[in-house]
Design a protein around this motif. Structure first.
Motif, PDB file in Angstrom:
ATOM      1  N   ALA A  56       0.812  -1.219   0.000  1.00  0.00           N
ATOM      2  CA  ALA A  56       0.000   0.000   0.000  1.00  0.00           C
ATOM      3  C   ALA A  56       0.845   1.268   0.000  1.00  0.00           C
ATOM      4  N   THR A  57       2.017   1.198   0.600  1.00  0.00           N
ATOM      5  CA  THR A  57       2.865   2.387   0.691  1.00  0.00           C
ATOM      6  C   THR A  57       3.692   2.619  -0.567  1.00  0.00           C
ATOM      7  N   LYS A  58       3.641   1.681  -1.512  1.00  0.00           N
ATOM      8  CA  LYS A  58       4.453   1.791  -2.723  1.00  0.00           C
ATOM      9  C   LYS A  58       3.702   2.547  -3.817  1.00  0.00           C
ATOM     10  N   SER A  59       4.412   3.400  -4.518  1.00  0.00           N
ATOM     11  CA  SER A  59       3.834   4.030  -5.702  1.00  0.00           C
ATOM     12  C   SER A  59       3.739   2.976  -6.792  1.00  0.00           C
ATOM     13  N   ALA A  60       2.978   3.246  -7.822  1.00  0.00           N
ATOM     14  CA  ALA A  60       2.854   2.285  -8.919  1.00  0.00           C
ATOM     15  C   ALA A  60       4.212   2.025  -9.569  1.00  0.00           C
ATOM     16  N   ALA A  61       5.006   3.076  -9.722  1.00  0.00           N
ATOM     17  CA  ALA A  61       6.332   2.914 -10.317  1.00  0.00           C
ATOM     18  C   ALA A  61       7.206   2.011  -9.457  1.00  0.00           C
ATOM     19  N   GLU A  62       7.098   2.154  -8.138  1.00  0.00           N
ATOM     20  CA  GLU A  62       7.864   1.294  -7.237  1.00  0.00           C
ATOM     21  C   GLU A  62       7.339  -0.129  -7.285  1.00  0.00           C
ATOM     22  N   LEU A  63       6.037  -0.261  -7.389  1.00  0.00           N
ATOM     23  CA  LEU A  63       5.396  -1.570  -7.378  1.00  0.00           C
ATOM     24  C   LEU A  63       5.889  -2.453  -8.526  1.00  0.00           C
ATOM     25  N   ILE A  64       6.000  -1.871  -9.708  1.00  0.00           N
ATOM     26  CA  ILE A  64       6.397  -2.660 -10.875  1.00  0.00           C
ATOM     27  C   ILE A  64       7.911  -2.855 -10.963  1.00  0.00           C
ATOM     28  N   ASP A  65       8.631  -2.306  -9.981  1.00  0.00           N
ATOM     29  CA  ASP A  65      10.089  -2.411 -10.011  1.00  0.00           C
ATOM     30  C   ASP A  65      10.654  -3.109  -8.778  1.00  0.00           C
ATOM     31  N   ILE A  66       9.768  -3.563  -7.877  1.00  0.00           N
ATOM     32  CA  ILE A  66      10.228  -4.222  -6.653  1.00  0.00           C
ATOM     33  C   ILE A  66      11.073  -5.446  -6.982  1.00  0.00           C
ATOM     34  N   ASP A  67      10.564  -6.274  -7.869  1.00  0.00           N
ATOM     35  CA  ASP A  67      11.268  -7.499  -8.265  1.00  0.00           C
ATOM     36  C   ASP A  67      11.046  -7.693  -9.753  1.00  0.00           C
ATOM     37  N   ALA A  68      11.874  -7.046 -10.549  1.00  0.00           N
ATOM     38  CA  ALA A  68      11.695  -7.057 -12.005  1.00  0.00           C
ATOM     39  C   ALA A  68      13.009  -7.390 -12.707  1.00  0.00           C
ATOM     40  N   LYS A  69      12.897  -8.194 -13.758  1.00  0.00           N
ATOM     41  CA  LYS A  69      14.061  -8.567 -14.548  1.00  0.00           C
ATOM     42  C   LYS A  69      13.727  -8.445 -16.026  1.00  0.00           C
ATOM     43  N   THR A  70      14.731  -8.108 -16.827  1.00  0.00           N
ATOM     44  CA  THR A  70      14.555  -8.009 -18.273  1.00  0.00           C
ATOM     45  C   THR A  70      15.137  -9.244 -18.941  1.00  0.00           C
ATOM     46  N   PHE A  71      14.371  -9.814 -19.863  1.00  0.00           N
ATOM     47  CA  PHE A  71      14.807 -11.005 -20.593  1.00  0.00           C
ATOM     48  C   PHE A  71      14.804 -10.711 -22.085  1.00  0.00           C
ATOM     49  N   GLU A  72      15.882 -11.107 -22.753  1.00  0.00           N
ATOM     50  CA  GLU A  72      15.961 -10.963 -24.202  1.00  0.00           C
ATOM     51  C   GLU A  72      15.334 -12.205 -24.824  1.00  0.00           C
ATOM     52  N   LEU A  73      14.164 -12.042 -25.425  1.00  0.00           N
ATOM     53  CA  LEU A  73      13.433 -13.169 -25.999  1.00  0.00           C
ATOM     54  C   LEU A  73      13.277 -12.968 -27.499  1.00  0.00           C
ATOM     55  N   ASN A  74      14.112 -13.644 -28.248  1.00  0.00           N
ATOM     56  CA  ASN A  74      14.062 -13.583 -29.708  1.00  0.00           C
ATOM     57  C   ASN A  74      14.104 -12.138 -30.216  1.00  0.00           C
ATOM     58  N   GLY A  75      15.024 -11.367 -29.670  1.00  0.00           N
ATOM     59  CA  GLY A  75      15.202  -9.982 -30.093  1.00  0.00           C
ATOM     60  C   GLY A  75      14.289  -8.983 -29.405  1.00  0.00           C
ATOM     61  N   ASN A  76      13.479  -9.441 -28.484  1.00  0.00           N
ATOM     62  CA  ASN A  76      12.571  -8.562 -27.747  1.00  0.00           C
ATOM     63  C   ASN A  76      13.042  -8.404 -26.309  1.00  0.00           C
ATOM     64  N   ALA A  77      13.027  -7.179 -25.826  1.00  0.00           N
ATOM     65  CA  ALA A  77      13.350  -6.915 -24.420  1.00  0.00           C
ATOM     66  C   ALA A  77      12.050  -7.004 -23.628  1.00  0.00           C
ATOM     67  N   VAL A  78      11.881  -8.115 -22.925  1.00  0.00           N
ATOM     68  CA  VAL A  78      10.640  -8.366 -22.190  1.00  0.00           C
ATOM     69  C   VAL A  78      10.907  -8.204 -20.696  1.00  0.00           C
ATOM     70  N   ARG A  79      10.203  -7.289 -20.091  1.00  0.00           N
ATOM     71  CA  ARG A  79      10.330  -7.036 -18.659  1.00  0.00           C
ATOM     72  C   ARG A  79       9.301  -7.880 -17.921  1.00  0.00           C
ATOM     73  N   VAL A  80       9.772  -8.672 -16.965  1.00  0.00           N
ATOM     74  CA  VAL A  80       8.870  -9.520 -16.183  1.00  0.00           C
ATOM     75  C   VAL A  80       9.027  -9.154 -14.715  1.00  0.00           C
ATOM     76  N   ALA A  81       7.964  -8.614 -14.132  1.00  0.00           N
ATOM     77  CA  ALA A  81       7.992  -8.172 -12.739  1.00  0.00           C
ATOM     78  C   ALA A  81       7.060  -9.027 -11.907  1.00  0.00           C
ATOM     79  N   GLN A  82       7.343  -9.113 -10.623  1.00  0.00           N
ATOM     80  CA  GLN A  82       6.506  -9.920  -9.733  1.00  0.00           C
ATOM     81  C   GLN A  82       6.375  -9.235  -8.385  1.00  0.00           C
ATOM     82  N   VAL A  83       5.165  -9.255  -7.835  1.00  0.00           N
ATOM     83  CA  VAL A  83       4.937  -8.826  -6.452  1.00  0.00           C
ATOM     84  C   VAL A  83       4.169  -9.919  -5.727  1.00  0.00           C
ATOM     85  N   ASN A  84       4.438 -10.058  -4.451  1.00  0.00           N
ATOM     86  CA  ASN A  84       3.705 -11.005  -3.617  1.00  0.00           C
ATOM     87  C   ASN A  84       2.661 -10.266  -2.794  1.00  0.00           C
ATOM     88  N   THR A  85       1.504 -10.895  -2.622  1.00  0.00           N
ATOM     89  CA  THR A  85       0.417 -10.264  -1.892  1.00  0.00           C
ATOM     90  C   THR A  85      -0.435 -11.332  -1.219  1.00  0.00           C
TER      91      THR A  85
END
Length: 310
Positions: A193-222
């Motif tokens: 609740a105390t996190k901004s949306a920008a913080e929320l999507i960056d708490i646990d996020a990694k970028t993966f190169e998938l067939n020439g695409n930069a795919v960002r995959v983020a995860q939050v636990n709730t």
């Protein structure tokens, strides 16, 4: 030998911090001038573990060269886009990891320990044990926290059969009850609740190169997926901002219910059809339920990789 920096991935989680802290300690016992650092501020779950065991958070660095260091050791990651900004300009002395190997190459040989176990912390514990070295209580506590975090208290499909005995041993050394401490740790990471949306999507996020695409995959636990989805408009705005700023082709946001072991997937980007095909579902209002999914490593990234490569 000059100083060596030991660190986990960007947006460090509890395993990244715990494994790098312990491996830096082991490296010093081996005679190296090793310092643990972090590639970002710790999250609330990790802060709980550090506070519980009386450990100061590692200082944050963004460049090895700026620290006057040209040799590093990586834990809990190997993909260059998840590492320090100048990773291609330094010597990688070693890697301790439990993820896939991708986008990784070195000019010099190195020590590399890769195991398909629940956490990098599990690997570091076994290295202490193999060398007959005493594991301090606080260090054991951080390794236990890393294992609990990455396996959701040994309930994730990423949990290896050996992780159960590792967890029991680390709990005994650190002087905690595994279930009681584990639940407290995981709940500490669900205060969103105390996190901004920008913080929320960056708490646990990694970028993966998938067939020439930069795919960002983020995860939050709730403990309440619906509560997170109430903020969908602002979360989507933050995702679109991140896509524009960083050139991601797609952004996949995984909202994981740690109580019922399910996730909701919210996705935006250029390849929504590939995301839907990966999980055999249809996104409605940009999100869909993914039953039984709690692991990004085993239940999201491999499926996305296969779909993007078709």
């Amino acid at each position: 030998m000059s100083k060596i920096l030991v660190f986990g991935h960007q947006n460090p989680d509890t395993d990244a911090i715990g494994s790098s802290y312990a491996f830096a300690e082991l490296s010093r016992l081996r005679g190296l001038d090793a310092e643990v650092v972090a590639l970002g501020e710790v999250n609330e779950e990790t802060a709980f573990a550090l506070d519980y065991f009386g450990v100061t958070a590692p200082r944050v660095v963004t460049s090895a060269k700026a620290e006057g260091v040209d040799t590093v050791i990586l834990t809990d990651h190997n993909e260059f886009q998840q590492s320090i900004s100048d990773i291609r300009d330094v010597t990688i002395m070693g890697v301790v990891d439990h993820h896939r190997v991708a986008n990784f190459e070195t000019e010099a040989p190195l020590f590399m320990t890769l195991e398909p176990v629940g956490s990098a912390s599990s690997i570091v514990y076994r290295q202490f044990k193999a060398e007959g070295r005493e594991l301090p209580k606080a260090t054991a506590g951080l390794l236990l926290s890393g294992l609990i975090s990455d396996t959701l208290l040994l309930k994730s499909p990423t949990t290896h059969p050996t992780d159960f005995k590792v967890a029991e041993a680390l709990a005994e050394i650190s002087g905690v009850d595994l279930e009681t401490y584990g639940l407290a740790l995981l709940k500490a990471g669900t205060n969103l609740a105390t996190k901004s949306a920008a913080e929320l999507i960056d708490i646990d996020a990694k970028t993966f190169e998938l067939n020439g695409n930069a795919v960002r995959v983020a995860q939050v636990n709730t403990v309440d997926i619906a509560e997170v989805l109430e903020r969908q408009d602002e979360i989507e705005a933050a995702i679109n901002t991140a896509i524009a700023a960083n050139g991601y082709s797609d952004f996949v946001f995984m909202i994981t219910d740690i109580v019922n072991s399910n996730s909701e997937i919210l996705a935006l980007g250029q390849n929504i059809g590939k995301v839907e095909a990966a999980f055999d579902f249809e996104l409605k209002n940009n999100h869909a339920f993914l039953a039984g999914a709690v692991s990004r490593k085993k239940q999201v990234v491999p499926q996305l990789t296969e779909s993007f490569n078709k």
